[in-house]
Design an enzyme around this catalytic site. Structure first.
Site, PDB file in Angstrom:
ATOM      1  N   GLY A  81      -3.125   2.374   9.436  1.00 40.38           N
ATOM      2  CA  GLY A  81      -4.363   1.851   9.136  1.00 40.38           C
ATOM      3  C   GLY A  81      -4.418   0.255   8.847  1.00 40.38           C
ATOM      4  N   ASN A 151     -10.499   4.780  -1.192  1.00 37.33           N
ATOM      5  CA  ASN A 151      -9.095   5.435  -1.293  1.00 37.33           C
ATOM      6  C   ASN A 151      -8.820   5.625  -2.821  1.00 37.33           C
ATOM      7  OD1 ASN A 151      -9.142   2.700  -0.770  1.00 37.33           O
ATOM      8  ND2 ASN A 151      -7.201   2.657  -1.583  1.00 37.33           N
ATOM      9  N   GLN A 181      -9.341   7.217   4.664  1.00 35.08           N
ATOM     10  CA  GLN A 181      -9.403   8.163   3.708  1.00 35.08           C
ATOM     11  C   GLN A 181     -10.566   9.353   4.331  1.00 35.08           C
ATOM     12  OE1 GLN A 181      -7.588   8.887   1.205  1.00 35.08           O
ATOM     13  NE2 GLN A 181      -6.242   7.099   1.397  1.00 35.08           N
ATOM     14  N   SER A 201      -5.611   6.430  10.071  1.00 34.83           N
ATOM     15  CA  SER A 201      -4.313   6.442  10.148  1.00 34.83           C
ATOM     16  C   SER A 201      -3.528   7.938  10.042  1.00 34.83           C
ATOM     17  CB  SER A 201      -3.886   5.799   8.532  1.00 34.83           C
ATOM     18  OG  SER A 201      -2.340   5.961   8.392  1.00 34.83           O
ATOM     19  N   CYS A 327      -0.470   1.712  -3.084  1.00 29.99           N
ATOM     20  CA  CYS A 327       0.420   0.588  -2.996  1.00 29.99           C
ATOM     21  C   CYS A 327       0.432  -0.213  -4.161  1.00 29.99           C
ATOM     22  CB  CYS A 327       0.085  -0.316  -1.894  1.00 29.99           C
ATOM     23  SG  CYS A 327      -1.865  -0.152  -1.467  1.00 29.99           S
TER      24      CYS A 327
HETATM   25  N1  PLP Z   1      -7.356   2.058   4.274  1.00 33.53           N
HETATM   26  C1  PLP Z   1      -7.280   2.868   3.442  1.00 33.53           C
HETATM   27  C2  PLP Z   1      -8.644   3.308   2.826  1.00 33.53           C
HETATM   28  C3  PLP Z   1      -6.085   3.656   3.083  1.00 33.53           C
HETATM   29  O1  PLP Z   1      -6.174   4.294   2.060  1.00 33.53           O
HETATM   30  C4  PLP Z   1      -4.870   3.198   3.559  1.00 33.53           C
HETATM   31  C5  PLP Z   1      -3.469   3.725   2.770  1.00 33.53           C
HETATM   32  O2  PLP Z   1      -3.487   3.924   1.950  1.00 33.53           O
HETATM   33  C6  PLP Z   1      -4.998   2.142   4.233  1.00 33.53           C
HETATM   34  C7  PLP Z   1      -5.827   1.630   4.868  1.00 33.53           C
HETATM   35  C8  PLP Z   1      -3.571   1.715   5.228  1.00 33.53           C
HETATM   36  O3  PLP Z   1      -3.101   2.627   5.933  1.00 33.53           O
HETATM   37  P1  PLP Z   1      -1.532   2.810   6.576  1.00 33.53           P
HETATM   38  O4  PLP Z   1      -0.694   3.207   5.269  1.00 33.53           O
HETATM   39  O5  PLP Z   1      -1.282   3.552   7.505  1.00 33.53           O
HETATM   40  O6  PLP Z   1      -1.236   1.233   6.658  1.00 33.53           O
END
Ligand code: PLP
Length: 384
Positions: A81, A151, A181, A201, A327
């Site tokens: 993602g 998210n 999400q 993702s 994160c």
């Molecule tokens: N976008 C959203 C809304 C997410 O929740 C996340 C992951 O937590 C990402 C992007 C990033 O995805 P990835 O973990 O595959 O890099």
């Protein structure tokens, strides 16, 4: 309750962190294994083993295109993602202004900040402020990025209304949506239809980590940032993660087939969890409007405590959860999403995201309901 090696070693756990990552579906593991062992050809090669890998990619592309409502040729495989989101935003750097909402994932927000883009506020319901969006748009805008589902608090954004506003006020702009999400819960093929670029993702819907898709619709003027071998029709160079892609396609197929049944099973569990905590823990505030959330999201703030201390206690009692986005958990700063919703800083400090998913059972909810109220009470007694 209590699946996986962690549970075998440590006893049953209540895993309520599906928005951070999901267990890889057994079918997805089975689908990918041959590509980690005997079917190791490079899909760009010219011999039979290369063709075998290329055919597997083509099959995966067809399945994912079906799940995402696009053509197979519009699928661009990425490393997840974050890469898909970054690629979308950076593709428009230097071509005009970029605009996003204040509750985007950092994978969108940080690139937008880096290029000096415009950030649009949201309402306390957790939905983007459409008047503010309208006001942020003009002829100079090259890209608008609004996520399909958040998210942290799980709110679903009104993408078709967003698209209408973009068409009216910045007709030249490309619309990107982060559907990372959304995919486990929403019909992305239908809801993301007005977007020119769409990110997903695999590890959020039962696939492995490190693999995702950016849909780039035909005719969209996308400029690749990762260049080299020219794979993915020059839109993303680099040898594809064949095993991961095959597994992602299998997980996507299962997710689409089972989506309705999973929502029907998870929604009452999520409601029992949220209502149970709201009733048994005084000073609990539910974040955003539940009616606008995806089925798996339960997000609460407990007044007078700090999330970090709560997560520590919950983990000791085998409940795995997050404070905000995965994160950001562990970080001291309150979440940018709660700040954008207008949640006061002292309330946001006691936030807890419990995210349910395909693997959630009633026992997971029972354990959380048994463990969280005394944990909050203990922290309040202690004054932290
Ligand atoms: N976008 C959203 C809304 C997410 O929740 C996340 C992951 O937590 C990402 C992007 C990033 O995805 P990835 O973990 O595959 O890099």
């Amino acid at each position: 309750m209590g699946r996986g090696a962690y549970a075998r070693q440590n006893g049953p756990v209540s895993y309520l962190d599906h928005a951070a990552s999901t267990p890889v579906r057994a079918e997805a593991v089975a689908a990918m294994l041959p590509f980690l062992t005997e079917r190791y050809g490079n899909p760009s090669g010219a011999h039979a083993m290369a063709r075998d890998a290329r055919n597997a990619l083509d099959d995966a592309r067809v399945i994912l295109a079906d799940a995402l409502g696009c053509k197979p040729g519009e699928i661009v495989f990425t490393s997840g993602g974050t890469e898909a989101d970054n690629a979308a935003v950076f593709s428009y750097t230097g071509r005009g202004a970029v605009v996003c909402s204040a509750i985007e994932h950092h994978a969108v927000l940080d690139p937008v900040h880096r290029v000096g883009g415009r950030v649009v506020g949201v309402r306390s319901s957790g939905v983007v402020d459409l008047d503010a969006l309208r006001a942020a748009l003009d002829e100079s805008v090259a890209l608008v990025s609004i996520m399909l589902a958040n998210n942290e608090v799980g709110t679903i954004q009104p993408l078709s209304e967003v698209a209408e506003i973009v068409r009216a006020h910045a007709p030249q702009a490309v619309l990107h949506t982060d559907a990372v999400q959304a995919f486990p819960w929403l019909d992305v093929a239908a809801l993301a239809e007005p977007a020119d670029l769409v990110s997903i993702s695999a590890h959020k819907f039962g696939g492995p980590k490190g693999v995702g898709v950016l849909v780039v619709r035909d005719g969209v003027d996308f400029e690749a940032r990762q260049i080299g071998g020219g794979q993915e029709r020059e839109r993303r160079s680099g040898t594809q993660n064949v095993a991961g892609i095959v597994a992602m396609a299998e997980a996507a197929r299962l997710t689409v087939d089972e989506r309705k049944a999973v929502i029907d099973r998870v929604t009452p569990m999520r409601d029992r969890l949220a209502d149970g905590l709201l009733q048994s823990v005084p000073g609990t505030v539910e974040s955003a409007d539940r009616a606008r959330k995806v089925a798996g999201n339960c997000h609460l703030c407990f007044e007078g405590i700090e999330s970090e201390a709560l997560l520590f206690l919950l983990e000791k009692h085998d409940v795995m959860a997050s404070a905000a986005a995965s994160c950001a958990s562990g970080a001291q700063d309150p979440s940018h999403v709660l700040a954008a919703l207008g949640v006061p800083r002292d309330v946001a400090q006691g936030s807890l995201r419990l995210s349910l998913g395909v693997s959630t059972t009633d026992e997971d909810v029972d354990l959380a309901l048994a463990v969280i109220p005394p944990a909050v009470a203990r922290l309040r007694e202690r004054g932290s």
